[in-house]
Design a protein around this motif. Structure first.
Motif, mmCIF file in Angstrom:
data_model
loop_
_atom_site.group_PDB
_atom_site.id
_atom_site.type_symbol
_atom_site.label_atom_id
_atom_site.label_comp_id
_atom_site.label_asym_id
_atom_site.label_seq_id
_atom_site.Cartn_x
_atom_site.Cartn_y
_atom_site.Cartn_z
ATOM 1 N N UNK A 7 0.836 -1.186 0.000
ATOM 2 C CA UNK A 7 0.000 0.000 0.000
ATOM 3 C C UNK A 7 0.880 1.248 0.000
ATOM 4 N N UNK A 8 0.850 2.015 -1.098
ATOM 5 C CA UNK A 8 1.667 3.230 -1.135
ATOM 6 C C UNK A 8 0.965 4.378 -0.405
ATOM 7 N N UNK A 9 1.730 5.391 -0.054
ATOM 8 C CA UNK A 9 1.142 6.581 0.572
ATOM 9 C C UNK A 9 0.361 7.403 -0.446
ATOM 10 N N UNK A 10 0.828 7.378 -1.669
ATOM 11 C CA UNK A 10 0.192 8.131 -2.752
ATOM 12 C C UNK A 10 0.223 7.265 -4.003
ATOM 13 N N UNK A 11 0.286 7.883 -5.169
ATOM 14 C CA UNK A 11 0.242 7.128 -6.418
ATOM 15 C C UNK A 11 1.546 6.394 -6.715
ATOM 16 N N UNK A 12 2.655 6.869 -6.208
ATOM 17 C CA UNK A 12 3.953 6.283 -6.506
ATOM 18 C C UNK A 12 4.139 4.978 -5.735
ATOM 19 N N UNK A 13 4.396 3.864 -6.440
ATOM 20 C CA UNK A 13 4.599 2.588 -5.732
ATOM 21 C C UNK A 13 5.920 2.585 -4.971
ATOM 22 N N UNK A 14 6.022 1.728 -3.993
ATOM 23 C CA UNK A 14 7.245 1.580 -3.221
ATOM 24 C C UNK A 14 8.324 1.009 -4.135
ATOM 25 N N UNK A 15 9.549 1.508 -3.994
ATOM 26 C CA UNK A 15 10.656 1.120 -4.880
ATOM 27 C C UNK A 15 11.904 0.752 -4.088
ATOM 28 N N UNK A 116 9.025 8.915 12.982
ATOM 29 C CA UNK A 116 9.842 9.544 11.942
ATOM 30 C C UNK A 116 9.338 9.190 10.547
ATOM 31 N N UNK A 117 8.934 7.936 10.350
ATOM 32 C CA UNK A 117 8.431 7.505 9.038
ATOM 33 C C UNK A 117 7.129 8.238 8.710
ATOM 34 N N UNK A 118 6.225 8.346 9.675
ATOM 35 C CA UNK A 118 4.958 9.046 9.432
ATOM 36 C C UNK A 118 5.218 10.526 9.144
ATOM 37 N N UNK A 119 6.122 11.140 9.919
ATOM 38 C CA UNK A 119 6.425 12.560 9.702
ATOM 39 C C UNK A 119 7.031 12.800 8.318
ATOM 40 N N UNK A 120 7.706 11.801 7.766
ATOM 41 C CA UNK A 120 8.345 11.940 6.453
ATOM 42 C C UNK A 120 7.534 11.290 5.337
ATOM 43 N N UNK A 121 6.250 11.085 5.555
ATOM 44 C CA UNK A 121 5.430 10.316 4.604
ATOM 45 C C UNK A 121 5.298 10.976 3.230
ATOM 46 N N UNK A 122 5.664 12.227 3.113
ATOM 47 C CA UNK A 122 5.598 12.892 1.809
ATOM 48 C C UNK A 122 6.894 12.733 1.019
ATOM 49 N N UNK A 123 7.887 12.080 1.614
ATOM 50 C CA UNK A 123 9.165 11.855 0.929
ATOM 51 C C UNK A 123 9.441 10.359 0.858
ATOM 52 N N UNK A 124 10.521 10.000 0.188
ATOM 53 C CA UNK A 124 10.862 8.580 0.061
ATOM 54 C C UNK A 124 11.251 7.972 1.406
ATOM 55 N N UNK A 125 11.751 8.762 2.345
ATOM 56 C CA UNK A 125 12.117 8.246 3.680
ATOM 57 C C UNK A 125 10.906 7.741 4.452
ATOM 58 N N UNK A 126 9.727 8.206 4.089
ATOM 59 C CA UNK A 126 8.513 7.779 4.774
ATOM 60 C C UNK A 126 7.582 6.982 3.883
#
Length: 174
Positions: A7-15, A116-126
């Protein structure tokens, strides 16, 4: 199906980023590696560690019996910080291997990483924030009560999927 496992955060799949430790460096770095490839690799590594439970005690192993229970070290989620690897660990591990409810230090460490992962959910770190929250909501991954409360007290992010899952976790777990 090869790239839609998680499940990705947005449209971009996990890579997967280049340099995956469990693949030989001679393996061609091609964009064709899919989520399923990474999941299969992580599941295989975990199963090998489970199979080592019957080997001499000098080997690394995951043990599960009446007398002892091995949990995955929270540091694994920091060491393997690619979102697809973290999601693979969450999915391939047995629920008892992610049960930190009785281990306060490990629970705190994993709760801190999750914040930290939730706070960075708009970037690849999250990128694995949604997967972490699903694991928390379904109780596949458990933390001490205090650490759950701290994770769920985080400011609601702007990513709709993460916001929805965070609110769901708050309703289910608080």
């Amino acid at each position: 199906m090869g790239d839609d496992l998680f499940l990705p955060n947005a449209e971009t799949p996990l890579r997967l980023q280049p340099g995956f430790v469990f693949w030989p460096s001679s393996l061609p770095a091609k964009p064709g590696h899919q989520q399923a490839d990474v999941y299969f690799t992580i599941a295989s590594v975990l199963q090998r560690l489970r199979a080592n439970a019957f080997e001499p005690s000098g080997k690394r192993r995951i043990v599960s019996n009446w007398f002892q229970q091995t949990i995955l070290a929270p540091g694994n989620f920091g060491r393997f910080n690619d979102d697809v690897i973290q999601a693979s660990l969450l999915r391939a591990a047995y629920p008892y291997e992610l049960n930190f409810a009785d281990t306060t230090d490990e629970s705190y460490e994993l709760g801190r990483l999750l914040r930290r992962v939730i706070a960075a959910c708009e970037s690849s770190r999250g990128g694995a924030a949604s997967e972490f929250l699903v694991a928390l909501a379904t109780r596949r991954r458990q933390l001490c009560r205090k650490d759950i409360e701290q994770v769920l007290a985080i400011e609601t992010p702007g990513v709709p999927m993460v916001r929805f899952l965070l609110e769901t976790c708050r309703r289910l777990l608080l």
